[in-house]
Design an enzyme around this catalytic site. Structure first.
Site, PDB file in Angstrom:
ATOM      1  N   GLU A 139      59.847 -17.178   4.677  1.00  0.00           N
ATOM      2  CA  GLU A 139      58.550 -17.735   4.301  1.00  0.00           C
ATOM      3  C   GLU A 139      58.366 -17.556   2.792  1.00  0.00           C
ATOM      4  OE1 GLU A 139      53.804 -17.316   5.427  1.00  0.00           O
ATOM      5  OE2 GLU A 139      55.228 -15.784   6.087  1.00  0.00           O
ATOM      6  N   ALA A 195      48.857 -14.167  -0.135  1.00  0.00           N
ATOM      7  CA  ALA A 195      49.163 -12.850  -0.692  1.00  0.00           C
ATOM      8  C   ALA A 195      50.558 -12.788  -1.306  1.00  0.00           C
ATOM      9  CB  ALA A 195      49.028 -11.787   0.395  1.00  0.00           C
ATOM     10  N   HIS A 255      51.768 -22.774   3.075  1.00  0.00           N
ATOM     11  CA  HIS A 255      51.403 -22.283   1.743  1.00  0.00           C
ATOM     12  C   HIS A 255      51.569 -23.411   0.725  1.00  0.00           C
ATOM     13  CE1 HIS A 255      50.826 -18.047   2.759  1.00  0.00           C
ATOM     14  NE2 HIS A 255      51.855 -18.159   3.572  1.00  0.00           N
ATOM     15  N   HIS A 263      51.278 -21.509  10.272  1.00  0.00           N
ATOM     16  CA  HIS A 263      49.868 -21.064  10.396  1.00  0.00           C
ATOM     17  C   HIS A 263      48.902 -22.084   9.790  1.00  0.00           C
ATOM     18  CE1 HIS A 263      50.442 -19.583   6.312  1.00  0.00           C
ATOM     19  NE2 HIS A 263      51.132 -18.529   6.694  1.00  0.00           N
ATOM     20  N   ASN A 300      45.502 -21.838   7.510  1.00  0.00           N
ATOM     21  CA  ASN A 300      45.502 -20.636   6.679  1.00  0.00           C
ATOM     22  C   ASN A 300      46.520 -20.823   5.562  1.00  0.00           C
ATOM     23  OD1 ASN A 300      45.029 -19.200   9.764  1.00  0.00           O
ATOM     24  ND2 ASN A 300      43.576 -18.797   8.121  1.00  0.00           N
ATOM     25  N   ASP A 322      52.005 -13.853  13.380  1.00  0.00           N
ATOM     26  CA  ASP A 322      52.103 -13.598  11.940  1.00  0.00           C
ATOM     27  C   ASP A 322      51.754 -12.135  11.657  1.00  0.00           C
ATOM     28  OD1 ASP A 322      52.650 -14.100   9.284  1.00  0.00           O
ATOM     29  OD2 ASP A 322      50.703 -15.001   8.853  1.00  0.00           O
TER      30      ASP A 322
END
Length: 397
Positions: free
Chosen positions: A122, A135, A190, A211, A214, A268
């Protein structure tokens, strides 16, 4: 040969399963048994995204092969029979060391190798923007690099099976096509990509959304945007975190309705999952709180999540309790569907000749309690044999 009795998770009727040589040999109706005193039986849970568990972290380096063994064994008490250790954005050397250690652990122990279906990378090929980056450290974010990825894949002995990236980078479509040709599942996540870049990624072979909902900007154009585009594309499977904190019920409902059988549940989970409620200092220097209700947030700001701390049984229970779906569908979202996406033998569920990766559990309408986990026909976890008794996942009120 082993015989197991229980309630079939899909039909709700008593059945007897005969296991031989690690596979389900026969499934018979068992009308003579009352269902009230039998456990439920479902296929083993498959988690496509595990960052760590019970204080053990795949992203705090260095770590030893023993940590990989212990995580794999610990996850059995959560009913997880197959999973993908997830390595997030880090330096080139750190990523290489992490995947190499996981690969070595698999070569050392057969049960670890059987539990790890692949490695999920990831990052670092994600968005550099605040919000979508989440993050992940901005310092190490970079565009897709096939030569670099091949080095990591060699160190991983070919075990990198999922790559989450953002298609906003120039050349991303070519990278996605090469991954697809190599049998790697590419996920969009992301990301700050435009709808056109999302479409190009799917044309190149991207198959999954990591996800979804998010790892995104706090504010987006109402339309078009990268969330609508991923929801609308029927070729993309959607992974969601259904812990009751990461996504509101309305979003979960929309994803389940739009994606249908292509909706998948992931945990996750970060390394604080499985830990007792309290305040913790993370390896990146920040203080976080794990509440008794199961929420993990930054100390002093309950509105900012610090990751997911709940496992798949919690998510299954949450979906059912909130009437977003029934138990059979929720369990399938965490077992059969992820297996189908990444082409694991578990995609056949409870059927003859399928692998005997099974979970026996109690379900009272509010919570799931894992009683027994079976991997390749062998019992690897039995709650009554473990100190502390059953591992339960209670729902939010």
């Amino acid at each position: 040969m082993t015989r197991i009795e229980g309630i079939h998770f899909q039909t709700g009727k008593p059945v007897s399963l005969t296991i031989e040589n690690g596979r389900i040999k026969e499934i018979e109706a068992n009308a003579g048994r009352m269902g009230g005193n039998l456990p439920w039986i479902g296929p083993g849970l498959v988690d496509l995204q595990i960052n760590g568990y019970n204080g053990m972290d795949f992203n705090t380096l260095p770590f030893e092969e023993e940590l990989v063994h212990r995580v794999s064994q610990s996850l059995w008490k959560a009913g997880v029979t197959s999973y993908f250790p997830t390595i997030i954005t880090n330096s080139d050397e750190a990523v290489c060391d992490a995947v190499r250690t996981i690969a070595r652990a698999c070569s050392q122990d057969g049960r670890t190798a059987a539990s790890i279906a692949g490695i999920h990378l990831e990052g670092p090929f994600i968005s550099p923007e605040d919000g979508p980056r989440g993050a992940h450290s901005r310092k190490y974010v970079k565009p897709p690099d096939w030569a670099l990825f091949q080095q990591w894949q060699e160190a991983a002995q070919g075990k990198i099976k999922i790559v989450t990236l953002s298609p906003e980078w120039p050349g991303a479509a070519d990278f996605i096509a090469k991954c697809t040709e190599s049998g790697i599942t590419v996920a969009i996540g992301h990301t700050a990509a435009t709808p056109e870049q999302i479409r190009d990624a799917v044309e190149a072979g991207a198959r999954m959304s990591t996800h979804l909902g998010n790892g995104a900007h706090l504010m987006l154009p109402r339309h078009p945007n990268y969330l609508w585009e991923q929801l609308a594309d029927d070729r993309l499977w959607a992974c969601v975190i259904a812990d009751g904190f990461h996504l509101p019920e309305s979003v979960l409902k929309v994803v389940l309705r739009v994606k249908g059988k292509q909706a998948i549940l992931v945990s996750d989970a970060v390394y604080l999952s499985g830990m007792k409620p309290g305040e913790y200092k993370t390896h990146i220097g920040g203080k976080v709180v794990l509440t008794p209700a199961g929420k993990l947030h930054l100390t002093g700001n309950p509105g900012l999540l610090a990751g997911s701390a709940q496992m798949l049984p919690w998510g299954i229970a949450h979906l059912v309790k909130k009437k977003l779906c029934r138990l059979p569908e929720a369990w399938e979202m965490a077992s059969i569907r992820p297996s189908e996406l990444v082409d694991l033998p578990g995609k056949h569920g409870l059927s003859t000749n399928a692998p005997a990766d099974l979970v026996l559990f109690e379900w009272n309408g509010d919570q799931i309690a894992i009683l027994q986990t079976i991997k390749n026909g062998q019992t690897v976890y039995g709650a009554d044999e473990m100190k502390g008794g059953e591992q339960s996942w209670e729902l939010l009120s």
